[in-house]
Design an enzyme around this catalytic site. Structure first.
Site, PDB file in Angstrom:
ATOM      1  N   SER A 172      -3.319  15.846  -2.825  1.00 12.14           N
ATOM      2  CA  SER A 172      -4.206  14.953  -3.573  1.00 12.14           C
ATOM      3  C   SER A 172      -5.656  15.467  -3.556  1.00 12.14           C
ATOM      4  O   SER A 172      -5.915  16.563  -4.021  1.00 12.14           O
ATOM      5  CB  SER A 172      -4.093  13.537  -3.010  1.00 12.14           C
ATOM      6  OG  SER A 172      -4.678  12.598  -3.877  1.00 12.14           O
ATOM      7  N   ASP A 383       4.987  11.688 -10.300  1.00 14.49           N
ATOM      8  CA  ASP A 383       3.648  11.258  -9.888  1.00 14.49           C
ATOM      9  C   ASP A 383       2.876  10.828 -11.128  1.00 14.49           C
ATOM     10  O   ASP A 383       2.656  11.620 -12.036  1.00 14.49           O
ATOM     11  CB  ASP A 383       2.928  12.414  -9.190  1.00 14.49           C
ATOM     12  CG  ASP A 383       1.494  12.063  -8.806  1.00 14.49           C
ATOM     13  OD1 ASP A 383       1.161  10.857  -8.766  1.00 14.49           O
ATOM     14  OD2 ASP A 383       0.711  12.993  -8.526  1.00 14.49           O
ATOM     15  N   HIS A 440       3.866  11.375  -5.757  1.00 18.05           N
ATOM     16  CA  HIS A 440       2.557  11.966  -5.470  1.00 18.05           C
ATOM     17  C   HIS A 440       2.542  12.716  -4.142  1.00 18.05           C
ATOM     18  O   HIS A 440       1.757  13.642  -3.967  1.00 18.05           O
ATOM     19  CB  HIS A 440       1.502  10.856  -5.460  1.00 18.05           C
ATOM     20  CG  HIS A 440       0.092  11.350  -5.304  1.00 18.05           C
ATOM     21  ND1 HIS A 440      -0.533  12.127  -6.254  1.00 18.05           N
ATOM     22  CD2 HIS A 440      -0.821  11.184  -4.306  1.00 18.05           C
ATOM     23  CE1 HIS A 440      -1.761  12.408  -5.861  1.00 18.05           C
ATOM     24  NE2 HIS A 440      -1.959  11.856  -4.685  1.00 18.05           N
TER      25      HIS A 440
END
Length: 471
Positions: A172, A383, A440
């Site tokens: 991320s 995601d 994600h």
């Protein structure tokens, strides 16, 4: 025992067990932990001389032959999510049990192939803290500066790893943390005549690289999946016309209200909810629903799970509970400030520089590649927060800018023959891998495939660099 065995035992005792490690930070056994054959360490590294600002870390030896394995630093994104807590989501050696009062072995732990160092960064994340209020106003620059100081001081405690092959990884917003960190270490190597960091490669999962375009890619994903009408997507493109892949700039203006309105509507329609906040909670896995566990059940010792498509969506929920058990905090030697606030896997109140989030990270990635440091990026195809389709565009743009030829374009499978996804490799220096069915957080949702990517990345990168050195 032969002479080589005796020498090896003495070497390990001196340099691996006494001189090379900080045994004061060694953890005996975490509460509810199964017996293991590797050591764990945790504690604080003081960033300033007055010990008013400190970063917390958790270090795990490789399962076998730790003195022969590389060192990998893992950084979580957010910004404000604990890397130490993240280690219990699929990267580290343990997973929280179903009742959240114990631990079980992670069969896909990354310390099978590397020593792993997890750092809670920036200040305010996990158990990292400062006694100075202004230190909580953080950004890319302050975070990077603290990480460099941390690593130099950590090597003073663990000098046996100072010259080890080094890898940096994360997910991320680590798409900012890791490249900035790598760039600074390489700059140090160019300037220093005394010591060079032995950086070999970086690995990024679902990284934030060009945030404004990543946000636009969300809605491209939703319309491609039939989650929003095409008419709404066309309206978003019309109202949010300020940037595209070819003219992205760090100085992009904030989204206009006429742009934000259809985007908010798109989110709520895509996830069939009545609030943008609820939609954003669903973005990280646009197919599976979040855990709906109750804290009262864990307190009473009941099991709390929600397994959807082989993924237990309640692992993060149970991790939050486990890290707030007083005995766990005592063994970790965390929370030395005796904060009255509960431990949180992601701290929502972090005051992070908003302008830094829009930074274009492709120039930084380019500088890393120019030093022949390999970059592997993997992205879960489920995601909805940092969609794969957007990241692939960034990777192609970077490859084009550097005149890197596409040398592999093929499906891949992990060691267990499980379907992986698709592989794009550019001259074995820049690699992008999609992960089918992953959200994600790929190590959490598809741990077998994530370990395969890491194993291949680590050992292939080392082998390639060694071959280049010999030629």
């Amino acid at each position: 025992m032969g002479s080589e065995g005796i020498f090896g035992a003495i070497y390990y005792l001196l340099f691996g067990g006494i001189i090379g490690y900080n045994l004061n930070d060694q953890i005996g056994m975490l509460p509810g932990q199964p017996v293991v054959n590797f050591r764990q360490f945790s504690g604080y590294i003081n960033i300033d001389s007055n010990a008013t600002r400190s970063l917390f870390y958790y270090f795990v030896e490789a399962e076998e032959d730790p003195l022969d394995k590389p060192l990998t630093i893992w950084l979580s994104g957010g910004p404000g999510c604990s890397s130490v807590g993240d280690s219990f989501f699929g990267v580290g050696p343990f997973i929280i049990t179903s009742n959240a009062h114990g631990l079980k072995r992670n069969p896909y732990a990354w310390n099978k192939v590397s020593n792993m160092l997890f750092i809670d960064s920036p200040v305010g994340t996990g158990w990292s803290y400062s006694n100075t209020k202004r230190d909580y106003q953080v950004g890319d620059s302050s975070t990077n500066s603290d990480l460099v100081i941390f690593l130099l001081k950590w090597f003073e405690k663990y000098p046996i790893f100072k010259y080890r092959d080094l890898f940096l990884g994360g997910t991320s917003y680590a798409g900012h943390f890791v490249p900035n960190f790598a760039k600074t270490l390489l700059q140090h190597n160019n300037q220093s005549k005394i010591y060079n960091f032995n950086l070999k490669g970086i690995v990024l999962g679902n990284p934030v690289l060009r945030l404004k375009l990543d946000i636009l890619a969300e809605h491209e994903l939703y319309v491609s999946k039939g989650m929003i009408p095409k008419k709404l997507y066309k309206l978003i493109l019309k109202q949010c016309f300020e940037i595209d892949e070819n003219n992205y700039s760090d100085n992009v203006a904030p989204w206009s209200q006429s742009c934000q309105r259809p985007m908010r509507k798109s989110l709520m329609i895509a996830f069939n909810v009545t609030s943008v906040q609820e939609a954003k909670q669903r973005q990280f896995d646009f197919r599976r629903t979040p855990c709906d566990g109750k804290i009262e059940d864990l307190i009473s010792g009941k099991e709390v799970t929600k397994i959807t498509d082989e993924v237990d969506m309640c692992i993060p929920f149970r991790t939050n509970f486990y890290f707030n058990i007083p005995e766990v905090q005592k063994v970790f030697r965390g929370n030395r400030t005796n904060s009255r606030y509960p431990w949180m896997s992601c701290f929502p109140g972090l005051n992070y520089n908003l302008f830094d989030k829009d930074t274009d990270m492709l120039p930084t990635l380019k500088q890393i590649l120019l030093h022949s440091v390999s970059i592997t990026i993997f992205s879960g195809d489920e995601d909805g927060a940092i969609p794969m389709i957007g990241t692939l565009k960034h990777v192609k743009m970077l490859a084009k800018d550097m005149n890197l030829n596409l040398t592999k374009n093929e499906a891949w499978h992990d060691r267990e023959k499980k379907e992986g996804g698709w592989l794009y490799s550019y001259e074995d220096l820049l690699t992008f891998m999609t992960v089918k069915g992953a959200n994600h957080h790929v190590p959490f949702s598809k741990p077998s495939q994530a370990l395969f990517i890491f194993r291949k990345h680590v050992f292939y990168a080392i082998t390639r660099l060694l071959n280049e050195a010999h030629n």
